[in-house]
Write a protein that holds these residues in place. Structure first.
Motif, short mmCIF file in Angstrom:
data_model
loop_
_atom_site.label_atom_id
_atom_site.label_comp_id
_atom_site.label_asym_id
_atom_site.label_seq_id
_atom_site.Cartn_x
_atom_site.Cartn_y
_atom_site.Cartn_z
N ARG A 4 0.84 -1.19 0.00
CA ARG A 4 0.00 0.00 0.00
C ARG A 4 0.88 1.25 0.00
NH1 ARG A 4 -5.44 1.32 1.64
NH2 ARG A 4 -5.67 3.48 0.99
N VAL A 5 0.56 2.17 -0.88
CA VAL A 5 1.30 3.43 -0.98
C VAL A 5 0.35 4.58 -0.62
CG1 VAL A 5 2.51 5.01 -2.55
CG2 VAL A 5 2.87 2.54 -2.73
N ILE A 6 0.82 5.47 0.22
CA ILE A 6 0.03 6.64 0.60
C ILE A 6 0.14 7.68 -0.50
CG2 ILE A 6 -0.09 8.56 2.24
CD1 ILE A 6 0.79 6.55 4.42
N LEU A 7 -1.00 8.02 -1.06
CA LEU A 7 -1.03 8.94 -2.20
C LEU A 7 -1.53 10.34 -1.84
CD1 LEU A 7 -2.46 6.46 -4.85
CD2 LEU A 7 -0.07 7.13 -4.53
N GLY A 8 -2.29 10.43 -0.74
CA GLY A 8 -2.85 11.71 -0.39
C GLY A 8 -3.47 11.69 1.00
N ALA A 9 -4.12 12.80 1.36
CA ALA A 9 -4.68 12.95 2.70
C ALA A 9 -5.74 11.89 3.01
CB ALA A 9 -5.28 14.35 2.84
N ALA A 10 -6.47 11.45 1.99
CA ALA A 10 -7.51 10.44 2.22
C ALA A 10 -6.90 9.13 2.71
CB ALA A 10 -8.32 10.21 0.94
N CYS A 11 -5.73 8.78 2.20
CA CYS A 11 -5.05 7.55 2.65
C CYS A 11 -4.64 7.67 4.11
CB CYS A 11 -3.82 7.28 1.79
SG CYS A 11 -4.15 6.99 0.05
N VAL A 12 -4.11 8.83 4.48
CA VAL A 12 -3.69 9.05 5.87
C VAL A 12 -4.91 8.99 6.79
CG1 VAL A 12 -2.63 10.67 7.49
CG2 VAL A 12 -1.68 10.39 5.20
N ARG A 147 5.40 4.69 1.53
CA ARG A 147 5.07 3.34 1.98
C ARG A 147 4.25 3.41 3.27
NH1 ARG A 147 8.52 0.08 -1.15
NH2 ARG A 147 8.69 1.27 -3.09
N ALA A 148 3.12 2.70 3.27
CA ALA A 148 2.15 2.83 4.37
C ALA A 148 2.50 2.00 5.59
CB ALA A 148 0.76 2.42 3.87
N ASP A 149 3.38 1.01 5.44
CA ASP A 149 3.62 0.09 6.54
C ASP A 149 5.09 0.04 6.95
OD1 ASP A 149 2.56 -1.62 8.48
OD2 ASP A 149 3.09 -3.42 7.33
N TRP A 187 -0.67 -0.18 8.80
CA TRP A 187 -0.65 1.27 8.75
C TRP A 187 0.42 1.86 9.69
CZ3 TRP A 187 -2.96 3.73 4.97
CH2 TRP A 187 -4.12 3.19 4.38
N ARG A 188 1.56 1.22 9.76
CA ARG A 188 2.58 1.68 10.70
C ARG A 188 3.09 3.09 10.37
NH1 ARG A 188 5.82 -4.01 11.36
NH2 ARG A 188 4.92 -4.32 9.29
N ALA A 189 3.14 3.44 9.09
CA ALA A 189 3.60 4.78 8.73
C ALA A 189 2.59 5.85 9.17
CB ALA A 189 3.85 4.89 7.23
N VAL A 190 1.32 5.50 9.20
CA VAL A 190 0.30 6.44 9.71
C VAL A 190 0.38 6.50 11.23
CG1 VAL A 190 -2.15 6.99 9.81
CG2 VAL A 190 -1.16 6.10 7.70
N ALA A 191 0.65 5.37 11.87
CA ALA A 191 0.86 5.38 13.32
C ALA A 191 2.01 6.31 13.68
CB ALA A 191 1.13 3.97 13.83
N ALA A 192 3.06 6.30 12.87
CA ALA A 192 4.19 7.21 13.10
C ALA A 192 3.75 8.66 12.96
CB ALA A 192 5.32 6.90 12.13
N ARG A 193 2.98 8.95 11.94
CA ARG A 193 2.49 10.32 11.76
C ARG A 193 1.65 10.75 12.97
NH1 ARG A 193 3.09 8.35 6.60
NH2 ARG A 193 3.36 9.82 4.86
N LEU A 194 0.84 9.83 13.46
CA LEU A 194 -0.01 10.14 14.61
C LEU A 194 0.83 10.39 15.86
CD1 LEU A 194 -2.71 10.48 15.97
CD2 LEU A 194 -3.01 8.00 15.95
#
Length: 209
Positions: A4-12, A147-149, A187-194
């Protein structure tokens, strides 16, 4: 590559909502931070050099040094190859980081090939370059390749944010942080953002540039 690749705000947002539904502490953090930064960056030499500049210095210091490098064209490998280590040090790099900048320029990484490679291979390729450790490689995979994970387990701000959020007695070490982050896949990369956003709220300063 089937990641999974994060492409924009909707993915985050999708990832943050998944994390909040799965983990009550993440839900608490998300309620505090609100919408998370996208943090996507360009690919290539400049971003990796910028990450090297950011190693073990404050966000403000890294930003100031990077601005001086960009002003003289050091975001291009050809410029760095032409410069001496003393030239680079005069712009604010330590002796060690000046050597790392030269090594990165001379490595001639195929950045287009990295885009199509699995995250594990991306990180393996990058850490083979002198001066690029796991943190730098992971940050590149997360923000330049989207990369999302991927998760930067060695990041001190992430460790401190996790300590506070989960009420831990001490800041988790890198291996403990990596094990903790496993629950946040895919979604580990989003967890990092959070966690970075949470760190900013509780400490009133940025944890990453």
């Amino acid at each position: 590559m089937d990641e999974r690749v994060i492409l924009g705000a909707a993915c985050v947002a999708e990832g943050a909502e998944w994390l909040a539904a799965k983990d009550t502490r993440m839900a608490e953090a998300y309620a505090l931070t609100g919408a998370l930064p996208l943090r996507l960056k360009p690919e290539g030499f400049g971003e990796l050099l910028s990450a090297i500049v950011s190693q073990q210095v404050s966000v403000a210091s890294a930003g100031a040094i990077w601005a001086r490098l960009v002003a003289v064209g050091c975001d291009a490998p050809e410029t760095v190859e032409r410069m001496s280590q003393d030239d680079l040090r005069a712009l604010g790099l330590s002796r060690q980081k000046a050597a790392y900048a030269k090594a990165l320029a001379e490595a001639r990484i195929d950045y287009e090939a990295l885009r199509a490679a699995p995250s594990e291979d991306v990180i393996k390729t990058l850490v083979a370059v002198k001066g690029i450790g796991a943190w730098t490689a992971e940050i590149y995979a997360m923000f330049s390749l989207g990369r999302a994970d991927v998760f930067a387990s060695g990041d001190l701000a992430l460790q401190e944010a996790a300590r506070v959020l989960y009420g831990l007695e001490r800041r988790p070490k890198e291996r403990e942080m990596r094990a903790m982050a496993a629950q946040w896949a895919p979604w580990r990369a989003v967890a990092a953002r959070l966690l970075w956003a949470y760190y900013k709220d509780i400490k009133d300063r940025e944890g990453i540039r």
